[in-house]
Design a protein around this motif. Sequence first.
Motif, mmCIF file in Angstrom:
data_model
loop_
_atom_site.group_PDB
_atom_site.id
_atom_site.type_symbol
_atom_site.label_atom_id
_atom_site.label_comp_id
_atom_site.label_asym_id
_atom_site.label_seq_id
_atom_site.Cartn_x
_atom_site.Cartn_y
_atom_site.Cartn_z
ATOM 1 N N GLU A 1 0.818 -1.214 0.000
ATOM 2 C CA GLU A 1 0.000 0.000 0.000
ATOM 3 C C GLU A 1 0.851 1.263 0.000
ATOM 4 O O GLU A 1 0.468 2.285 -0.588
ATOM 5 C CB GLU A 1 -0.913 -0.015 1.224
ATOM 6 C CG GLU A 1 -1.922 1.105 1.271
ATOM 7 C CD GLU A 1 -2.866 0.970 2.453
ATOM 8 O OE1 GLU A 1 -2.944 1.920 3.251
ATOM 9 O OE2 GLU A 1 -3.506 -0.097 2.567
ATOM 10 N N ILE B 1 5.035 2.985 -3.990
ATOM 11 C CA ILE B 1 4.513 3.492 -5.258
ATOM 12 C C ILE B 1 5.308 2.958 -6.442
ATOM 13 O O ILE B 1 4.743 2.610 -7.486
ATOM 14 C CB ILE B 1 4.539 5.034 -5.267
ATOM 15 C CG1 ILE B 1 3.729 5.590 -4.088
ATOM 16 C CG2 ILE B 1 3.996 5.566 -6.587
ATOM 17 C CD1 ILE B 1 2.265 5.271 -4.132
ATOM 18 N N ASN C 1 2.539 0.493 -7.098
ATOM 19 C CA ASN C 1 1.591 1.564 -7.418
ATOM 20 C C ASN C 1 0.658 1.877 -6.253
ATOM 21 O O ASN C 1 -0.480 2.308 -6.438
ATOM 22 C CB ASN C 1 0.767 1.218 -8.665
ATOM 23 C CG ASN C 1 0.104 2.447 -9.271
ATOM 24 O OD1 ASN C 1 0.659 3.543 -9.240
ATOM 25 N ND2 ASN C 1 -1.089 2.272 -9.807
ATOM 26 N N TYR D 1 -1.817 2.410 -3.202
ATOM 27 C CA TYR D 1 -3.189 2.012 -2.900
ATOM 28 C C TYR D 1 -3.978 1.654 -4.155
ATOM 29 O O TYR D 1 -4.889 0.818 -4.108
ATOM 30 C CB TYR D 1 -3.891 3.149 -2.154
ATOM 31 C CG TYR D 1 -5.272 2.803 -1.676
ATOM 32 C CD1 TYR D 1 -5.462 2.052 -0.516
ATOM 33 C CD2 TYR D 1 -6.400 3.217 -2.384
ATOM 34 C CE1 TYR D 1 -6.734 1.730 -0.075
ATOM 35 C CE2 TYR D 1 -7.672 2.900 -1.953
ATOM 36 C CZ TYR D 1 -7.835 2.156 -0.799
ATOM 37 O OH TYR D 1 -9.091 1.831 -0.370
ATOM 38 N N GLU D 2 -3.645 2.260 -5.283
ATOM 39 C CA GLU D 2 -4.388 2.013 -6.519
ATOM 40 C C GLU D 2 -4.127 0.631 -7.099
ATOM 41 O O GLU D 2 -4.979 0.064 -7.790
ATOM 42 C CB GLU D 2 -4.028 3.077 -7.557
ATOM 43 C CG GLU D 2 -4.450 4.482 -7.180
ATOM 44 C CD GLU D 2 -5.952 4.604 -7.043
ATOM 45 O OE1 GLU D 2 -6.677 3.942 -7.821
ATOM 46 O OE2 GLU D 2 -6.400 5.355 -6.159
ATOM 47 N N ARG E 1 -3.554 -2.509 -12.768
ATOM 48 C CA ARG E 1 -4.754 -2.916 -13.497
ATOM 49 C C ARG E 1 -4.408 -3.443 -14.890
ATOM 50 O O ARG E 1 -3.263 -3.442 -15.313
ATOM 51 C CB ARG E 1 -5.713 -1.729 -13.621
ATOM 52 C CG ARG E 1 -6.250 -1.246 -12.282
ATOM 53 C CD ARG E 1 -7.083 -2.327 -11.625
ATOM 54 N NE ARG E 1 -7.404 -2.041 -10.237
ATOM 55 C CZ ARG E 1 -7.932 -2.921 -9.401
ATOM 56 N NH1 ARG E 1 -8.189 -4.148 -9.824
ATOM 57 N NH2 ARG E 1 -8.203 -2.604 -8.151
ATOM 58 N N SER F 1 -4.700 -5.092 -5.986
ATOM 59 C CA SER F 1 -4.458 -3.923 -5.143
ATOM 60 C C SER F 1 -4.229 -4.405 -3.715
ATOM 61 O O SER F 1 -4.530 -5.568 -3.388
ATOM 62 C CB SER F 1 -5.654 -2.971 -5.191
ATOM 63 O OG SER F 1 -6.796 -3.575 -4.608
#
Length: 340
Positions: A138, A141, A145, A147-148, A151, A243
């Motif tokens: 979480e 980054i 990535n 919290y997102e 995808r 996620s």
Amino acid sequence: MSARLSLLALALLVLAPALLGLVLPPNQAQFWTANILGRALVYGIVALSLTFLATYGGFVSLAQMTLAGIAGYALAILVEGAVPGIVGGLPYAAAVPAALLAATLAGLLVGAIAVRTRDIYLLMITLALAMGVARFAESNIDWFNGYEGIRNVVGPVLFGVPFRDPHLFYYVALAAAAALYAGVLYLVRTPFGLVLQGIRDNPRRVAALGYDVSLHRIAAFGVAGFIAGCGGVLTTIYNIGISPGSIGLGASVNILIISVIGGLGHPAGAFVGSLIFAVFDTFAASLYDRDRFNTLIGLVFLGIVLASPDGIVGLARRLGGLRRPSRAGEQPAPRPAETG
């Protein structure tokens, strides 16, 4: 579960899309195939890793969804087409084995950390590991990535058909579940599986025979990591990404609930519990209140545990035993963990 019942269940699952197509409109048949049966299979695979550990090793681990998530994140990071493309470039044929390897190694690491703990201490240390991985994903980054999450993990194209085609995905998930289920039943009859069950019952006696108890326990976690990784790859494609929320506390507890509802006495309990959970999760809004799904599944969980501490599979076994006439000189059935 007898071999005859296992074959009957497999035959029904193979024919399920066709049978649903006969009794339901096409859109509803597709909904049941993809959203109920397909989902039950992929999450049942993750629960199978926990059931394997609990039934044959005596370990109840809360890190299995985390191991599945490690495989899912590895796939999402490596595969081409994922958004954002953190590493990318690898085809699914290379990314999937890499993801399974990552989950297996992570399982071995969890086993090495938790090898000397049992019962509540094992539960707590695996929970701590699971929460640590979820929080790291979480907050990171660059690789995860944040919290997102990542995808657009849609799977490969097989024979000209997108992997997320409801029927293709369902049959791939069914084949994977059947292969892993059969693999577990075979493994527990091998010398490794028999030693593992001996360690579950009396580790001191097994150690006195010259077996390395710690090494067998770590290896069991590695096997469970591979199984969870298979489920993680499929769940990531099913959810079109991954996620931190999909590997957090709620997801980890759900796998435990699925396993207990189905029954920890036999690997089939993982898929029975997953099917029940998927049905209630899907229709919670109609049955009770979507916002109070946890209350509903909690009541179901409590009712099943009170009625049958060994889950639905244990209840079915007892009912089958009551209906089966006893014969003179007939020996009692072996314990569930020894029957595979």
